[in-house]
Design an enzyme around this catalytic site. Structure first.
Site, PDB file in Angstrom:
ATOM      1  N   SER A 124       3.120  12.388  -0.048  1.00  0.00           N
ATOM      2  CA  SER A 124       2.677  12.551   1.333  1.00  0.00           C
ATOM      3  C   SER A 124       1.551  11.587   1.671  1.00  0.00           C
ATOM      4  O   SER A 124       1.526  11.000   2.771  1.00  0.00           O
ATOM      5  CB  SER A 124       2.221  13.996   1.557  1.00  0.00           C
ATOM      6  OG  SER A 124       1.728  14.185   2.864  1.00  0.00           O
ATOM      7  N   PHE A 162       2.860   7.963   2.326  1.00  0.00           N
ATOM      8  CA  PHE A 162       3.530   7.775   3.613  1.00  0.00           C
ATOM      9  C   PHE A 162       2.558   7.895   4.786  1.00  0.00           C
ATOM     10  O   PHE A 162       2.731   7.212   5.802  1.00  0.00           O
ATOM     11  CB  PHE A 162       4.690   8.758   3.756  1.00  0.00           C
ATOM     12  CG  PHE A 162       5.921   8.326   3.026  1.00  0.00           C
ATOM     13  CD1 PHE A 162       6.807   7.435   3.610  1.00  0.00           C
ATOM     14  CD2 PHE A 162       6.192   8.774   1.741  1.00  0.00           C
ATOM     15  CE1 PHE A 162       7.944   7.016   2.943  1.00  0.00           C
ATOM     16  CE2 PHE A 162       7.320   8.362   1.062  1.00  0.00           C
ATOM     17  CZ  PHE A 162       8.200   7.474   1.657  1.00  0.00           C
ATOM     18  N   HIS A 163       1.541   8.745   4.665  1.00  0.00           N
ATOM     19  CA  HIS A 163       0.521   8.781   5.709  1.00  0.00           C
ATOM     20  C   HIS A 163      -0.209   7.445   5.796  1.00  0.00           C
ATOM     21  O   HIS A 163      -0.489   6.950   6.902  1.00  0.00           O
ATOM     22  CB  HIS A 163      -0.481   9.910   5.430  1.00  0.00           C
ATOM     23  CG  HIS A 163      -0.047  11.247   5.924  1.00  0.00           C
ATOM     24  ND1 HIS A 163       0.842  12.042   5.235  1.00  0.00           N
ATOM     25  CD2 HIS A 163      -0.381  11.940   7.051  1.00  0.00           C
ATOM     26  CE1 HIS A 163       1.033  13.169   5.905  1.00  0.00           C
ATOM     27  NE2 HIS A 163       0.312  13.129   7.008  1.00  0.00           N
ATOM     28  N   GLU A 164      -0.516   6.866   4.660  1.00  0.00           N
ATOM     29  CA  GLU A 164      -1.195   5.568   4.653  1.00  0.00           C
ATOM     30  C   GLU A 164      -0.308   4.479   5.232  1.00  0.00           C
ATOM     31  O   GLU A 164      -0.780   3.618   5.990  1.00  0.00           O
ATOM     32  CB  GLU A 164      -1.618   5.223   3.227  1.00  0.00           C
ATOM     33  CG  GLU A 164      -2.374   3.917   3.097  1.00  0.00           C
ATOM     34  CD  GLU A 164      -3.736   3.964   3.764  1.00  0.00           C
ATOM     35  OE1 GLU A 164      -4.236   2.890   4.153  1.00  0.00           O
ATOM     36  OE2 GLU A 164      -4.297   5.077   3.912  1.00  0.00           O
TER      37      GLU A 164
END
Length: 517
Positions: free
Chosen positions: A439, A442-444
């Protein structure tokens, strides 16, 4: 008319018979007990008052002379019409007698600590809504009178965003990768390629699908909104490709087990032999889910009027979100300093000032995407499972929040990351850490790539959830049924974490643009 020597209770009247020789008083219950019920409700909503009246009736009716009792009943029936208009007067006269106890049992105040969570607070909720609307309306008017109209349409509808044709073409080309995955699965079903080759081909397809848009965004000086849109779509397609490949791999394994005669659990719902169809893949790619399966629960029809109303709501709340960003958040951020380099007290003041509009924007974003947009998409494709979120706002721990606020991603993580790790013998703590790591990556990607810089603020923020999970779980286990974890969640996400991330990314982005210029 004689009054019985037994103390009468509320809602009773004394009547006499028409027989002159038998003047025995008779206590009769009224047919309508509205006042009696009011008295019982005012005295504590228990049945003791009614029970007392019933006992008094039994005492008076229990006479040795049955003939007298029979005559009383006949007289009462004959005088019903005459007594009906006198009932309210009698009820009022005997409803609240001083001899009736007003305090019957131990009761807590509604707002006491032992009773507050058992009460309905709908009225207070309505009050909060009214106060919230009034206060914010005044603040909006004051802001417009003081600063004027600060909205700049270029951020949302710039010609630069319309000219981002490389990003637009890249977005259209993402459809190639599901087609490639479908070809691989057809070859695997026909046993034209071995299982290791299938896994390798899916790995190549998913990796190229993720890296290709990243390179396009980094090579092109695109607008931020265009880059974020493309990266979100890229991540969604990647998650769907992984689910498609993993599910088909598992179905092939179950088919082999079934052919060997192994007993499978009843929870598995699949047909043998399973078939890979392009129709199922096409529906999966447009459905509001990240978990592939050969069939989904479907609704019978599309409610066109309902879709139109949701679209209107989506437009309104998107406009509200844009107004808050441009009118409130941008001026606050522009008049701030880097939170890690400037004055500490000033940075705290900016973060707290930014936290309130940030909460509104975040709630509008959640409502627009997870409720309105996903439900609109589900209605258009007749997708039946509409549980896109749960009541995450009541989460008592950070772990509960991550399990409830984004159900499509949560189901994907559980199905394709967490439990596969457990089946491999990985401990639960390590499996949870791997899920948070995926997670965080993918946020980065969704933030750093459109900003053309990798500061890892989003990655650090997501990984920081791991110790918060441990802390809030500990507090929940120590203080049962407490909302300490819920308060920590709201404080970390909306008061500290998100405003801090906004300031960090903004100033790093401005510094990068200054260096480029």
């Amino acid at each position: 008319m004689a009054i019985s020597d037994v103390p009468a209770a509320a809602g009773t009247t004394a009547t006499t018979t028409s027989d002159s020789d038998l003047r025995q008083p008779s206590l009769r219950r009224r047919s309508s007990a509205g006042v009696l019920f009011d008295a019982a409700r005012d005295s504590g909503s228990d049945n003791s008052l009614t029970g007392k009246i019933t006992d008094d009736d039994n005492i008076k009716d229990h006479k040795p002379n049955n003939h007298a009792a029979s005559d009383d009943n006949v007289g009462a029936a004959a005088n019903d019409a005459g007594q009906e208009h006198r009932q309210p007067v009698a009820d009022f006269k005997y409803a609240y007698r001083p001899s009736v106890p007003a305090h019957r049992r131990i009761k807590e105040s509604p707002l006491s600590s032992d009773n507050i969570f058992r009460q309905s607070h709908a009225g207070l909720f309505n009050l909060c809504i009214v106060v919230l609307v009034a206060v914010n309306s005044r603040l909006i008017i004051e802001n417009l009178m003081k600063y004027g109209w600060l909205i700049k349409y270029g951020f949302w509808f710039s010609s630069k965003s319309l000219r981002d044709w490389p990003l637009f073409m890249c977005c259209l080309s993402l459809a190639i990768f599901p087609l490639a995955a479908f070809v691989v699965e057809r070859l695997a079903q026909q046993k034209c390629i071995s299982e290791p080759v299938v896994v390798l081909l899916h790995l190549i397809i998913s990796t190229v699908e993720l890296c290709y848009p990243v390179l396009v965004i980094l090579r092109c000086d695109s607008a931020f909104v265009s880059g974020v849109t493309l990266m979100l779509l890229t991540c969604i397609v990647w998650l769907k490709l992984v689910s498609y490949a993993h599910t088909n791999y598992d179905m092939r394994a179950l088919t082999v087990s079934n052919e060997k005669g192994e007993t499978l659990p009843n929870t598995l719902i699949m047909e043998y032999p399973y078939t890979v169809t392009f129709r199922s893949l096409a529906y999966f790619m447009v459905a509001p889910t990240l978990c592939y399966q050969t069939s989904y629960p479907r609704t019978p029809s599309v409610r066109k009027g309902w879709v139109f109303r949701q679209l209107v709501k989506l437009i309104i709340f998107t406009g509200v979100m844009g107004f808050i960003i441009e009118q409130y958040m941008n001026p606050i951020v522009q008049n701030s300093t880097h939170p890690l380099k400037g004055n500490l007290l000033y940075a705290i003041e900016r973060i707290l000032k930014l936290s309130v509009p940030n909460v509104y924007v975040w709630l509008c974003m959640f409502y627009c995407f997870f409720h309105l947009w996903l439900n609109i998409l589900a209605e258009l494709v007749r997708f039946g499972d509409r549980e896109f979120y749960k009541d995450w706002w009541n989460a008592k721990t950070v772990e509960e929040y991550w399990r409830m606020w984004n159900m499509p991603v949560h189901k994907w993580m559980v199905r394709h990351i967490y439990f596969p790790c457990l089946r491999r013998g990985i401990p639960k703590g390590a499996a949870s850490l791997i899920a948070f790591l995926v997670s965080a990556v993918f946020h980065e990607l969704c933030i750093a790539v459109p900003c053309h810089m990798f500061k890892l603020w989003a990655f650090i923020g997501i990984m920081f959830q791991v110790p918060l999970v441990l802390i809030t779980n500990y507090l929940q286990n120590k203080y049962r049924n407490s909302m300490v974890g819920n308060m920590i969640f709201w404080f970390i996400f909306c008061i500290l974490g998100q405003p801090m991330s906004v300031l960090l990314y903004y100033h790093d982005l401005m510094n990068r643009k200054g260096e480029v210029d």
